[in-house]
Design an enzyme around this catalytic site. Sequence first.
Site, PDB file in Angstrom:
ATOM      1  N   ILE A  25       8.085   7.553  16.711  1.00 36.23           N
ATOM      2  CA  ILE A  25       7.657   8.188  15.455  1.00 36.23           C
ATOM      3  C   ILE A  25       6.376   8.992  15.628  1.00 36.23           C
ATOM      4  CG2 ILE A  25       7.074   7.805  13.022  1.00 36.23           C
ATOM      5  CD1 ILE A  25       9.966   7.004  13.692  1.00 36.23           C
TER       6      ILE A  25
ATOM      7  N   SER B 184      11.099  12.324   7.194  1.00 31.20           N
ATOM      8  CA  SER B 184       9.666  12.137   6.934  1.00 31.20           C
ATOM      9  C   SER B 184       9.482  11.369   5.629  1.00 31.20           C
ATOM     10  CB  SER B 184       8.977  13.507   6.809  1.00 31.20           C
ATOM     11  OG  SER B 184       7.773  13.384   6.074  1.00 31.20           O
ATOM     12  N   VAL B 185       8.762  10.257   5.695  1.00 32.26           N
ATOM     13  CA  VAL B 185       8.514   9.441   4.497  1.00 32.26           C
ATOM     14  C   VAL B 185       7.727  10.261   3.466  1.00 32.26           C
ATOM     15  CG1 VAL B 185       7.264   7.410   3.650  1.00 32.26           C
ATOM     16  CG2 VAL B 185       8.621   7.258   5.749  1.00 32.26           C
TER      17      VAL B 185
ATOM     18  N   ARG C 132      -4.892  10.672   4.568  1.00 29.86           N
ATOM     19  CA  ARG C 132      -3.963  11.794   4.671  1.00 29.86           C
ATOM     20  C   ARG C 132      -2.874  11.738   3.613  1.00 29.86           C
ATOM     21  NH1 ARG C 132      -6.446  10.982   8.462  1.00 29.86           N
ATOM     22  NH2 ARG C 132      -5.665   8.871   8.439  1.00 29.86           N
TER      23      ARG C 132
ATOM     24  N   ARG D  12      -8.452  -0.510   5.255  1.00 35.38           N
ATOM     25  CA  ARG D  12      -7.656   0.529   4.597  1.00 35.38           C
ATOM     26  C   ARG D  12      -6.327  -0.035   4.101  1.00 35.38           C
ATOM     27  NH1 ARG D  12      -6.783   5.790   7.831  1.00 35.38           N
ATOM     28  NH2 ARG D  12      -5.521   6.033   5.970  1.00 35.38           N
TER      29      ARG D  12
ATOM     30  N   ASP E 156       4.960   0.831  12.117  1.00 31.63           N
ATOM     31  CA  ASP E 156       3.757   0.153  11.606  1.00 31.63           C
ATOM     32  C   ASP E 156       3.655  -1.296  12.065  1.00 31.63           C
ATOM     33  OD1 ASP E 156       3.637   1.865   8.373  1.00 31.63           O
ATOM     34  OD2 ASP E 156       3.175   2.492  10.415  1.00 31.63           O
TER      35      ASP E 156
ATOM     36  N   ARG F 272      -0.174  14.664  12.450  1.00 31.04           N
ATOM     37  CA  ARG F 272       0.199  14.503  11.037  1.00 31.04           C
ATOM     38  C   ARG F 272       0.431  15.841  10.323  1.00 31.04           C
ATOM     39  NH1 ARG F 272      -1.246   9.098  10.008  1.00 31.04           N
ATOM     40  NH2 ARG F 272       0.374   9.083   8.443  1.00 31.04           N
TER      41      ARG F 272
ATOM     42  N   LYS G 228       0.848  -1.204   0.000  1.00 26.52           N
ATOM     43  CA  LYS G 228       0.000   0.000   0.000  1.00 26.52           C
ATOM     44  C   LYS G 228       0.881   1.250   0.000  1.00 26.52           C
ATOM     45  CE  LYS G 228      -1.597   1.508   4.145  1.00 26.52           C
ATOM     46  NZ  LYS G 228      -1.336   2.912   4.532  1.00 26.52           N
ATOM     47  N   ASN G 229       1.888   1.256   0.869  1.00 27.19           N
ATOM     48  CA  ASN G 229       2.673   2.492   1.058  1.00 27.19           C
ATOM     49  C   ASN G 229       3.681   2.757  -0.051  1.00 27.19           C
ATOM     50  OD1 ASN G 229       1.163   2.921   3.283  1.00 27.19           O
ATOM     51  ND2 ASN G 229       2.766   2.454   4.781  1.00 27.19           N
TER      52      ASN G 229
ATOM     53  N   CYS H 248      -5.123  12.350  12.750  1.00 23.26           N
ATOM     54  CA  CYS H 248      -5.831  11.062  12.833  1.00 23.26           C
ATOM     55  C   CYS H 248      -5.584  10.513  14.238  1.00 23.26           C
ATOM     56  CB  CYS H 248      -5.310  10.105  11.775  1.00 23.26           C
ATOM     57  SG  CYS H 248      -3.647   9.546  12.121  1.00 23.26           S
TER      58      CYS H 248
HETATM   59  C1  EPZ Z   1       4.236   7.114   6.304  1.00 23.47           C
HETATM   60  O1  EPZ Z   1       3.434   8.110   6.901  1.00 23.47           O
HETATM   61  C2  EPZ Z   1       3.369   5.867   6.247  1.00 23.47           C
HETATM   62  N1  EPZ Z   1       2.193   6.118   5.432  1.00 23.47           N
HETATM   63  C3  EPZ Z   1       2.925   5.484   7.668  1.00 23.47           C
HETATM   64  O2  EPZ Z   1       2.184   4.280   7.570  1.00 23.47           O
HETATM   65  C4  EPZ Z   1       4.174   5.222   8.497  1.00 23.47           C
HETATM   66  O3  EPZ Z   1       3.788   4.933   9.812  1.00 23.47           O
HETATM   67  C5  EPZ Z   1       5.065   6.473   8.477  1.00 23.47           C
HETATM   68  O4  EPZ Z   1       5.387   6.826   7.116  1.00 23.47           O
HETATM   69  C6  EPZ Z   1       6.377   6.247   9.226  1.00 23.47           C
HETATM   70  O5  EPZ Z   1       7.065   5.185   8.655  1.00 23.47           O
HETATM   71  C7  EPZ Z   1       2.307   6.022   4.090  1.00 23.47           C
HETATM   72  O6  EPZ Z   1       3.363   5.751   3.553  1.00 23.47           O
HETATM   73  C8  EPZ Z   1       1.056   6.274   3.306  1.00 23.47           C
HETATM   74  P1  EPZ Z   1       6.248  10.568   8.272  1.00 23.47           P
HETATM   75  P2  EPZ Z   1       3.938   9.661   6.891  1.00 23.47           P
HETATM   76  O7  EPZ Z   1       6.088  11.800   7.470  1.00 23.47           O
HETATM   77  O8  EPZ Z   1       4.648   9.932   5.617  1.00 23.47           O
HETATM   78  C9  EPZ Z   1       6.235  13.952  11.561  1.00 23.47           C
HETATM   79  C10 EPZ Z   1       0.356   2.871   7.873  1.00 23.47           C
HETATM   80  O9  EPZ Z   1      -0.029   2.320   8.908  1.00 23.47           O
HETATM   81  N2  EPZ Z   1       6.085  14.877  10.446  1.00 23.47           N
HETATM   82  O10 EPZ Z   1       7.477   9.736   8.076  1.00 23.47           O
HETATM   83  O11 EPZ Z   1       2.807  10.516   7.269  1.00 23.47           O
HETATM   84  C11 EPZ Z   1       5.012  13.072  11.751  1.00 23.47           C
HETATM   85  O12 EPZ Z   1       4.038  13.735  12.545  1.00 23.47           O
HETATM   86  C12 EPZ Z   1       0.786   4.317   7.919  1.00 23.47           C
HETATM   87  O13 EPZ Z   1       0.471   2.318   6.754  1.00 23.47           O
HETATM   88  C13 EPZ Z   1       6.198  16.243  10.689  1.00 23.47           C
HETATM   89  O14 EPZ Z   1       6.397  16.676  11.816  1.00 23.47           O
HETATM   90  O15 EPZ Z   1       4.988   9.635   8.089  1.00 23.47           O
HETATM   91  C14 EPZ Z   1       5.571  11.863  12.435  1.00 23.47           C
HETATM   92  O16 EPZ Z   1       5.702  12.129  13.823  1.00 23.47           O
HETATM   93  C15 EPZ Z   1       0.542   4.944   9.292  1.00 23.47           C
HETATM   94  N3  EPZ Z   1       6.061  17.106   9.641  1.00 23.47           N
HETATM   95  C16 EPZ Z   1       6.972  11.741  11.840  1.00 23.47           C
HETATM   96  O17 EPZ Z   1       7.277  13.021  11.260  1.00 23.47           O
HETATM   97  C17 EPZ Z   1       5.837  16.660   8.354  1.00 23.47           C
HETATM   98  O18 EPZ Z   1       5.752  17.496   7.432  1.00 23.47           O
HETATM   99  C18 EPZ Z   1       7.098  10.694  10.744  1.00 23.47           C
HETATM  100  O19 EPZ Z   1       6.074  10.954   9.816  1.00 23.47           O
HETATM  101  C19 EPZ Z   1       5.721  15.268   8.134  1.00 23.47           C
HETATM  102  C20 EPZ Z   1       5.859  14.398   9.186  1.00 23.47           C
END
Ligand code: EPZ
Length: 421
Positions: free
Chosen positions: A330, A166-167, A95, A400, A308, A124, A22-23, A119
């Site tokens: 995270i 950030s992913v 999101r 989802r 995850d 987020r 999915k991701n 969420c």
């Molecule tokens: C991706 O979410 C994944 N979703 C998440 O999987 C996964 O848990 C996460 O990466 C971490 O590996 C998808 O790929 C669709 P991040 P993402 O940006 O990109 C903070 C699942 O269960 N942050 O790496 O939203 C954020 O709040 C989902 O499949 C900022 O502060 O994660 C978090 O604390 C859940 N500012 C941390 O960074 C930003 O602009 C990591 O978030 C972006 C993120």
Amino acid sequence: MQKLIVKGKKILSGTVKISGSKNATLPILAASILSEKKIEINNVPLVKDVMTMSELLKHIGSGIKVNLKKKKFIINNKKRKFKTVAPYSLLKTMRAGVIVLGPLLSKFGKAKVSLPGGCAIGSRPVDIHLFGLKKLGARIKIKNGYIFAEAKKGLVGAKITLPSISVGATENVIIAASYAKGTTYINNCACEPEIKNLTDFLKKMGVKIFWMNKRKIKIIGNQNLKPVNHTMMFDRIEAGTFIIAGALAGRRLKITGIESKILKKELTVLKKMGINLKIRKNEVTVFHSNKIKSISINTEPYPGFPTDLQAQIMVLMIKANGVSKIRENIFENRFMHVPELNRMGAKIKIKGNLSVIDGPQELNGAEVMATDLRASVSLVLAGLIGKNRTSINRVYHLDRGYECLEKKLKKCRANISRLNY
Ligand code: EPZ
């Protein structure tokens, strides 16, 4: 509404083939906005978030066609008139839709995308996404819950150091830079396998991308893209979930269609817990393990232990001998499964971002509530080992991100069914 009913204490055995990721699929679908050539994507996971993303693409004008039977998406944007607005109605449940911001802005010079909103697991924010796009020359303002972005003369390559890992932000900026004029260097990238799959896809499209080290990438933008035929990588979180299911209730459970080298950290943790594994290049077999050992882990960006899989490994820790600990580094609120597991008889205490799991405990089936995607699957895992019946409400969370979960579990002799109520 639907719920899952799980009758516990059944031994799992047989073979599970893991679906596409999915991701990895979501950012690749977003990147398809850049191209007017034919794109074929195979091994697509038919999960809710992917279907929502295909709806979002259709809404903005993409020529996407979904072949459910073949799990194949065909995209042909030739002569398509795109809208550059991604509405709240489509982003509020998913999101990750914010990831269309980079491609829309880079391709069309403007975009209006709903702020995704928070969420269950956290607020987020998208500040890092916006930081990176501004470095590429975007002018951005936030108004009435929307991101208004523009780059009248198109985006221009730049040297960017993302403030934290950030992913989504890494993916948004990589896609935007792929169509920008000139060369972009991005430092402090996330390096999840799903991002590698995205850059493989973009390279096939004709974008010159070089991973210079683990967290640094060089992108030479290209506006003359090529047709692409791409097969989605496997879903490593689904794979980890089933391997943990095998550790919990398996006698001999084979998980296929994977690349075990991508699961190095998870498999190392499971081996340290005394789980009996046979690891091959593209499959892992889990055997019954007598004494499960407690362990302490941190969730970290890849290649660390993935957040995850945090809820899922916690269920295994309930069966472990001794005190285990998980520090969730995270997301700020990713222990929503703990109160539900405690209602089933677990003894888990939360201290800030640390969970302390006292094992081994016997679990009893109960009526429980899913709160988010990965918490919901941890309740299914708990149901597999709990006495009697567990019913998991709000199963839409599960749909989802898991394709045909109960069908795959039933095939491995679990007693699980879905009820409308
Ligand atoms: C991706 O979410 C994944 N979703 C998440 O999987 C996964 O848990 C996460 O990466 C971490 O590996 C998808 O790929 C669709 P991040 P993402 O940006 O990109 C903070 C699942 O269960 N942050 O790496 O939203 C954020 O709040 C989902 O499949 C900022 O502060 O994660 C978090 O604390 C859940 N500012 C941390 O960074 C930003 O602009 C990591 O978030 C972006 C993120």
